[in-house]
Scaffold this active site. Structure first.
Site, PDB file in Angstrom:
ATOM      1  N   ARG A  20       0.820  -1.215   0.000  1.00 31.73           N
ATOM      2  CA  ARG A  20       0.000   0.000   0.000  1.00 31.73           C
ATOM      3  C   ARG A  20       0.847   1.256   0.000  1.00 31.73           C
ATOM      4  O   ARG A  20       1.768   1.399   0.787  1.00 31.73           O
ATOM      5  CB  ARG A  20      -0.927   0.015   1.211  1.00 31.73           C
ATOM      6  CG  ARG A  20      -1.912  -1.134   1.158  1.00 31.73           C
ATOM      7  CD  ARG A  20      -2.838  -1.131   2.364  1.00 31.73           C
ATOM      8  NE  ARG A  20      -3.648  -2.345   2.347  1.00 31.73           N
ATOM      9  CZ  ARG A  20      -4.900  -2.431   2.764  1.00 31.73           C
ATOM     10  NH1 ARG A  20      -5.500  -1.366   3.251  1.00 31.73           N
ATOM     11  NH2 ARG A  20      -5.548  -3.565   2.709  1.00 31.73           N
ATOM     12  N   LYS A 246     -16.583   9.735  10.408  1.00 31.33           N
ATOM     13  CA  LYS A 246     -16.956   9.614   9.001  1.00 31.33           C
ATOM     14  C   LYS A 246     -17.976  10.710   8.672  1.00 31.33           C
ATOM     15  O   LYS A 246     -17.579  11.853   8.500  1.00 31.33           O
ATOM     16  CB  LYS A 246     -17.360   8.164   8.703  1.00 31.33           C
ATOM     17  CG  LYS A 246     -16.084   7.283   8.750  1.00 31.33           C
ATOM     18  CD  LYS A 246     -16.269   5.799   8.702  1.00 31.33           C
ATOM     19  CE  LYS A 246     -14.899   5.110   8.814  1.00 31.33           C
ATOM     20  NZ  LYS A 246     -14.961   3.675   9.055  1.00 31.33           N
ATOM     21  N   THR A 275      -6.812   5.486  28.734  1.00 26.59           N
ATOM     22  CA  THR A 275      -6.326   6.322  27.646  1.00 26.59           C
ATOM     23  C   THR A 275      -6.913   7.723  27.780  1.00 26.59           C
ATOM     24  O   THR A 275      -8.020   7.902  28.297  1.00 26.59           O
ATOM     25  CB  THR A 275      -6.672   5.676  26.278  1.00 26.59           C
ATOM     26  OG1 THR A 275      -5.961   6.371  25.250  1.00 26.59           O
ATOM     27  CG2 THR A 275      -8.151   5.727  25.974  1.00 26.59           C
ATOM     28  N   THR A 276      -6.152   8.703  27.331  1.00 29.64           N
ATOM     29  CA  THR A 276      -6.568  10.096  27.470  1.00 29.64           C
ATOM     30  C   THR A 276      -7.855  10.369  26.686  1.00 29.64           C
ATOM     31  O   THR A 276      -8.047   9.857  25.585  1.00 29.64           O
ATOM     32  CB  THR A 276      -5.427  11.015  26.978  1.00 29.64           C
ATOM     33  OG1 THR A 276      -4.287  10.768  27.809  1.00 29.64           O
ATOM     34  CG2 THR A 276      -5.807  12.477  27.047  1.00 29.64           C
TER      35      THR A 276
HETATM   36  C1  LIG Z   1     -14.000   2.847   9.904  1.00 29.08           C
HETATM   37  C2  LIG Z   1     -14.739   1.739  10.628  1.00 29.08           C
HETATM   38  C3  LIG Z   1     -14.658   1.598  12.016  1.00 29.08           C
HETATM   39  C4  LIG Z   1     -13.668   2.381  12.821  1.00 29.08           C
HETATM   40  O1  LIG Z   1     -14.063   3.692  12.994  1.00 29.08           O
HETATM   41  P1  LIG Z   1     -12.926   4.799  13.228  1.00 29.08           P
HETATM   42  O2  LIG Z   1     -13.646   5.890  13.922  1.00 29.08           O
HETATM   43  O3  LIG Z   1     -12.403   5.155  11.887  1.00 29.08           O
HETATM   44  O4  LIG Z   1     -11.874   4.171  14.089  1.00 29.08           O
HETATM   45  C5  LIG Z   1     -15.485   0.688  12.649  1.00 29.08           C
HETATM   46  N1  LIG Z   1     -16.348  -0.085  11.949  1.00 29.08           N
HETATM   47  C6  LIG Z   1     -16.411  -0.012  10.603  1.00 29.08           C
HETATM   48  C7  LIG Z   1     -17.372  -0.896   9.876  1.00 29.08           C
HETATM   49  C8  LIG Z   1     -15.604   0.882   9.903  1.00 29.08           C
HETATM   50  O5  LIG Z   1     -15.631   0.913   8.573  1.00 29.08           O
END
Ligand SMILES: *Cc1c(COP(=O)(O)O)cnc(C)c1O
Length: 421
Positions: A20, A246, A275-276
């Site tokens: 990658r 997202k 964790t913080t």
């Molecule tokens: C991206 C993803 C996560 C993790 O979420 P992040 O906030 O990016 O760590 C969990 N479950 C699925 C299905 C995802 O695609």
């Protein structure tokens, strides 16, 4: 000596064509989906077509202004773990907002969606004596890892296959605690789980339901509560997990459930305790994003319109868009090196950035380009995308049909559990 071991580990990947490389991009607020790509030949504008900032909220003024205001007011970092000194008013507010979003009694925020799945599933398994996990075969790596770390028995059921799930549930004693772990929108195929049927089975066989709504929150349901909200099922699922990173455009993950369940996770999950905490500015930005999307339908409507237009433009050029019920448009390639080559050509020759998706994120023989239109992609950009892909498909003689199989690997069984992401 050590470096040669590391080099060998890399060359194996290179040999298979799935090493990658990251694209060095500079996103510019106000110009998304355009970004500056800094490649070997210098800097140039590219159009991003594979972002998980699905609605462009990472640059929305409501979100960025909330973040800036809180940094100015409270500073950069959280100052500690939640137990020691990191519980801030913004994070408490955020959890209230999230519980309300999903109609649950309580919520708990983690530093990422990955951590929320890993920490919660591993802790559930430790809290429920003799627990058995029933895990969809397409579940994300973070769920697989959490279940693995719980140390419990795991059964993998065939993807969205209710007969297989029921057969497995029926074979277990009724009084054994069972957790059915699944996603609403599967991120690589864009299909949706039969949530109502899973809840029916869970009721019949007395199982706890755990859904990952990471690829749906903000985007589906009239307040952005995900597929469970759209289908009126949020109260039938025991625990809803999501991300702030997202569609909400920030960072962090969360779980929402009953007050008792959340309090137990809060009190036992190592990945939460040690964790913080998220910085207050991120908490405020996420709250602003969630609140905004609770009341504004415009982004969701425009998102679906752009997705439909993009799908239509690709199919009009006989490009192999795989079946998808959602905003995720996978374009079938079926071979890792060609997949990477197609992505390279799109970037270098056409200024279009789409990261190739290879094994182990998807099964071998189903390598693809994963296209994620946003409300911010214009009609001109959609047309440019379809034209560019058409040109690349012709140049590389790529399949025009999803059914066309590439190498012999296509016939190989799907691995029991893929690791997504
Ligand atoms: C991206 C993803 C996560 C993790 O979420 P992040 O906030 O990016 O760590 C969990 N479950 C699925 C299905 C995802 O695609």
């Amino acid at each position: 000596m050590y470096d040669s071991i590391f080099d060998n580990a890399i060359s194996a990947l290179k040999h298979e064509g799935r090493y990658r490389e990251f694209a060095n991009l500079e996103r510019l607020a106000g110009r998304f989906p355009l970004a500056i790509h800094r490649g070997p030949d210098g800097a140039r504008d590219v159009t991003i077509w594979c972002s998980n900032d699905y609605l462009g909220m990472a640059q929305h003024p409501t979100v960025t202004e909330a973040m800036v205001a809180r940094v100015t007011a409270s500073g950069a970092g959280a100052g500690g773990t939640r137990n020691i000194s990191g519980t801030s008013h913004p994070i408490v507010e955020l959890e209230r907002e999230l519980a309300d979003l999903h109609g649950k009694e309580a919520a708990l925020v983690f530093t990422s969606g990955y951590v929320s799945n890993d920490a919660t599933l591993s802790t559930l398994g430790k809290l429920l004596p003799g627990c058995v996990f029933l895990s969809d075969e397409m579940n994300h790596a973070s769920m697989i890892e959490g279940i693995r770390r719980s140390g419990c028995t795991k059964q993998i059921f065939r993807h969205n296959d209710m007969a297989d799930l029921e057969r497995r549930l029926a074979a277990l004693p009724l009084d054994v605690p069972k957790v059915i772990a699944f996603e609403s929108v599967y991120s690589m195929d864009g299909d949706i789980a039969p949530i109502a049927e899973i809840c029916d089975l869970a009721k019949r066989y007395s199982a706890f339901t755990y859904i990952d709504e990471v690829h749906a929150v903000g985007m589906y349901g009239h307040r952005g509560g995900g597929i469970t909200e759209r289908e009126g099922l949020a109260d039938r699922v025991d625990l809803i997990e999501g991300t702030l990173a997202k569609a909400f455009g920030c960072l962090g993950g969360y779980v929402t459930a009953s007050a008792a369940c959340i309090d137990a996770i809060r009190s036992h999950a190592s990945g939460f305790i040690f964790t913080t905490a998220l910085p207050p500015a991120i908490a405020d930005a996420a709250t602003a994003s969630i609140r905004y999307l609770k009341s504004s339908q415009a982004e969701r409507d425009q998102h679906q319109a752009t997705v439909a237009a993009t799908r239509a433009a690709l199919t009009a050029r006989s490009l192999p868009v795989m079946d998808s019920e959602t905003h995720i448009l996978p374009l079938f390639v079926g071979e890792p090196e060609l997949c990477k080559k197609a992505a390279d050509m799109l970037l270098k020759q056409h200024g279009i950035y789409i990261q190739p998706i290879n094994y182990p994120t998807v099964p071998r023989g189903t390598e693809r380009l994963r296209i994620t239109p946003t409300p911010l992609h214009s009609a001109v950009q959609i047309n440019d995308l379809a034209t560019a892909i058409d040109t690349v498909w012709t140049a590389l003689s790529l399949p025009r049909d999803v059914a066309v199989s590439g190498p012999a690997e296509v016939a190989a069984p799907i691995p029991a559990h893929r690791s997504g992401g």
